[in-house]
Design an enzyme around this catalytic site. Structure first.
Site, mmCIF file in Angstrom:
data_model
loop_
_atom_site.group_PDB
_atom_site.id
_atom_site.type_symbol
_atom_site.label_atom_id
_atom_site.label_comp_id
_atom_site.label_asym_id
_atom_site.label_seq_id
_atom_site.Cartn_x
_atom_site.Cartn_y
_atom_site.Cartn_z
ATOM 1 N N MET A 121 29.233 30.291 33.380
ATOM 2 C CA MET A 121 30.037 30.367 32.146
ATOM 3 C C MET A 121 31.434 29.804 32.403
ATOM 4 O O MET A 121 32.065 30.159 33.397
ATOM 5 C CB MET A 121 30.137 31.841 31.729
ATOM 6 N N PRO A 122 31.953 28.974 31.479
ATOM 7 C CA PRO A 122 33.337 28.525 31.602
ATOM 8 C C PRO A 122 34.279 29.725 31.458
ATOM 9 O O PRO A 122 33.991 30.652 30.697
ATOM 10 C CB PRO A 122 33.506 27.563 30.418
ATOM 11 N N GLY A 148 38.391 29.090 27.125
ATOM 12 C CA GLY A 148 37.823 28.440 25.949
ATOM 13 C C GLY A 148 38.695 28.628 24.730
ATOM 14 O O GLY A 148 39.908 28.797 24.843
ATOM 15 N N TYR A 199 33.545 36.901 11.509
ATOM 16 C CA TYR A 199 34.640 35.942 11.272
ATOM 17 C C TYR A 199 34.304 34.998 10.111
ATOM 18 O O TYR A 199 35.180 34.318 9.595
ATOM 19 C CB TYR A 199 34.941 35.090 12.510
ATOM 20 N N HIS A 235 29.595 43.746 18.815
ATOM 21 C CA HIS A 235 31.030 43.631 18.517
ATOM 22 C C HIS A 235 31.816 44.905 18.843
ATOM 23 O O HIS A 235 32.972 44.846 19.253
ATOM 24 C CB HIS A 235 31.216 43.256 17.038
HETATM 25 P P1 NAD Z 1 45.407 35.445 20.848
HETATM 26 O O1 NAD Z 1 45.983 36.409 21.819
HETATM 27 O O2 NAD Z 1 44.595 34.312 21.364
HETATM 28 O O3 NAD Z 1 46.632 34.908 20.000
HETATM 29 C C1 NAD Z 1 46.452 34.077 18.902
HETATM 30 C C2 NAD Z 1 47.824 33.725 18.347
HETATM 31 O O4 NAD Z 1 48.527 32.967 19.316
HETATM 32 C C3 NAD Z 1 47.755 32.897 17.089
HETATM 33 O O5 NAD Z 1 48.787 33.307 16.220
HETATM 34 C C4 NAD Z 1 48.016 31.473 17.610
HETATM 35 O O6 NAD Z 1 48.589 30.676 16.630
HETATM 36 C C5 NAD Z 1 48.961 31.740 18.745
HETATM 37 N N1 NAD Z 1 48.905 30.744 19.822
HETATM 38 C C6 NAD Z 1 47.794 30.315 20.468
HETATM 39 N N2 NAD Z 1 48.138 29.437 21.430
HETATM 40 C C7 NAD Z 1 49.476 29.314 21.384
HETATM 41 C C8 NAD Z 1 50.409 28.556 22.136
HETATM 42 N N3 NAD Z 1 50.027 27.757 23.118
HETATM 43 N N4 NAD Z 1 51.729 28.679 21.840
HETATM 44 C C9 NAD Z 1 52.136 29.502 20.842
HETATM 45 N N5 NAD Z 1 51.302 30.251 20.094
HETATM 46 C C10 NAD Z 1 49.978 30.151 20.368
HETATM 47 O O7 NAD Z 1 44.610 36.269 19.752
HETATM 48 P P2 NAD Z 1 43.211 36.097 19.055
HETATM 49 O O8 NAD Z 1 42.968 34.694 18.633
HETATM 50 O O9 NAD Z 1 43.099 37.121 18.030
HETATM 51 O O10 NAD Z 1 42.210 36.460 20.233
HETATM 52 C C11 NAD Z 1 41.501 35.485 20.952
HETATM 53 C C12 NAD Z 1 40.048 35.468 20.557
HETATM 54 O O11 NAD Z 1 39.423 36.666 20.966
HETATM 55 C C13 NAD Z 1 39.820 35.436 19.046
HETATM 56 O O12 NAD Z 1 40.076 34.184 18.486
HETATM 57 C C14 NAD Z 1 38.408 35.907 18.963
HETATM 58 O O13 NAD Z 1 37.521 34.861 19.272
HETATM 59 C C15 NAD Z 1 38.398 36.992 20.044
HETATM 60 N N6 NAD Z 1 38.660 38.354 19.498
HETATM 61 C C16 NAD Z 1 37.703 39.301 19.664
HETATM 62 C C17 NAD Z 1 37.897 40.589 19.194
HETATM 63 C C18 NAD Z 1 36.828 41.618 19.383
HETATM 64 O O14 NAD Z 1 36.906 42.674 18.755
HETATM 65 N N7 NAD Z 1 35.845 41.361 20.224
HETATM 66 C C19 NAD Z 1 39.090 40.926 18.556
HETATM 67 C C20 NAD Z 1 40.064 39.952 18.406
HETATM 68 C C21 NAD Z 1 39.845 38.669 18.904
#
Ligand code: NAD
Length: 306
Positions: free
Chosen positions: A47-48, A51, A83, A143
């Site tokens: 797995m990578p 991502g 989502y 989830h």
């Molecule tokens: P994250 O911690 O990745 O933060 C996302 C935020 O950071 C966004 O506002 C984005 O615009 C900003 N951002 C991203 N890269 C940036 C950069 N280089 N510079 C400045 N700002 C930046 O939060 P997330 O997206 O909610 O979480 C990551 C992933 O985890 C989700 O997209 C989803 O796939 C997963 N997730 C899973 C659950 C779960 O219950 N299993 C819950 C939340 C998220």
């Protein structure tokens, strides 16, 4: 004096008792290959470790973000039924494959079964496959913990593994070792991965040590703190200080820390510049001292309340 000696003796014997557990846990944890950017899961699939996450992205944003991420070299995609963008993710993947710079086998797709589907797990797997437009899903995870029927849902995923529809299966949002064990003890296939809120202020050390005994790897959601919280982490003086030393952004330092700490990271973004920035973290390394400083930031403090 005698009292102090006794206290020291007690602490020393306690440490001797705990140390073998910690050492075993760490050595059992799946090891990351930071040169290749992959980890070998306990399911036997590679797995990578970095991502793109698709939470809060529209269908169109998901399509474009997945496409850009694949173009930038990312190979791991995280989405979920809830989502509402699995179709968009599938379109982004097909665009990338059609343009010829990546093959299906090189891409690792994760989706999640939502809690209201737990009683109809077989159908939920088929529906995700249909929406994504894929023949198989690399990883499907439940989830959320839901003791009422999560075993039933997990067993549906086990059947889908046997049918070749899913390659690896795992969990998300299990925060207590006992809760994780409850599911593991009632099912056959050991979870390949646990996806929990994990970042410098909530490093998930206890759960990581616990799941390592099963060869289960931790994946971080909210790796950057999540929408609305990122500035808190980006402006943390330790993180921004390390970023300045390396000529990198705080986001890159946090993501690099995740990988060196043994957490798979899936930062979410729909901004092409951020997507490129987030995958560009294989040309620098945090020193042991920097990793130690990052470890000290842990406050066991979550940003989300679910
Ligand atoms: P994250 O911690 O990745 O933060 C996302 C935020 O950071 C966004 O506002 C984005 O615009 C900003 N951002 C991203 N890269 C940036 C950069 N280089 N510079 C400045 N700002 C930046 O939060 P997330 O997206 O909610 O979480 C990551 C992933 O985890 C989700 O997209 C989803 O796939 C997963 N997730 C899973 C659950 C779960 O219950 N299993 C819950 C939340 C998220």
């Amino acid at each position: 004096m005698k009292k102090l000696f006794l206290v020291i003796l007690m602490i020393a014997s306690l440490l001797l008792m705990i140390l073998p557990v910690l050492v075993t846990a760490e050595s059992d944890a799946p090891q990351f290959d930071l040169d290749k950017g992959t980890v070998m899961l306990n399911s036997g699939y590679e797995m990578p470790i970095l991502g793109i996450g698709c939470y809060l992205l529209s269908q169109e944003q998901a399509e474009n973000s997945v496409y850009w991420a694949l173009k930038d070299g990312a190979r791991l995609i995280d989405t979920a039924r809830i989502y509402g963008n699995e179709e968009g993710v599938g379109r982004g993947i097909r665009r990338a494959i059609d343009e010829g710079f990546v093959t299906r086998e090189e891409i690792f797709v994760t989706t999640k079964m939502w809690t209201s589907d737990f009683s109809n797990g077989d159908e939920a797997v088929d529906a995700s496959l249909r929406r994504l437009g894929l023949d198989y899903i690399d990883l499907m995870i439940l989830h959320h913990s839901q003791p009422r029927n999560d075993v039933q849902a997990y067993q549906a995923m086990e059947r889908a593994v046997k049918a070749g529809k899913l390659r690896s299966i795992g969990l998300s949002n299990y925060y207590e070792p006992e809760d994780f064990d409850r599911l593991v003890n009632a099912t056959e296939i050991v979870p390949a991965l646990l996806q929990n809120e994990t970042h410098p202020y909530h490093q998930s050390s206890e759960m990581k040590a616990h799941i390592a005994q099963y060869g289960t790897v931790m994946e971080s959601w909210f790796p950057l703190g999540g929408r609305g919280n990122t500035q808190v982490l980006f402006n943390d003086p330790v993180i921004s200080g390390i970023a300045a030393v390396h000529g990198k952004t705080s986001a890159q330092v946090i993501l690099r820390w995740h990988l060196q700490a043994g957490n798979i990271a899936i930062p979410g973004s729909s901004n092409p510049d951020h997507i490129l920035e987030n995958v560009s973290i294989f040309d620098f390394e945090l020193t042991e001292e920097e990793m130690r400083q990052m470890t000290l930031l842990d406050r066991n403090e979550r940003f989300a309340d679910y």
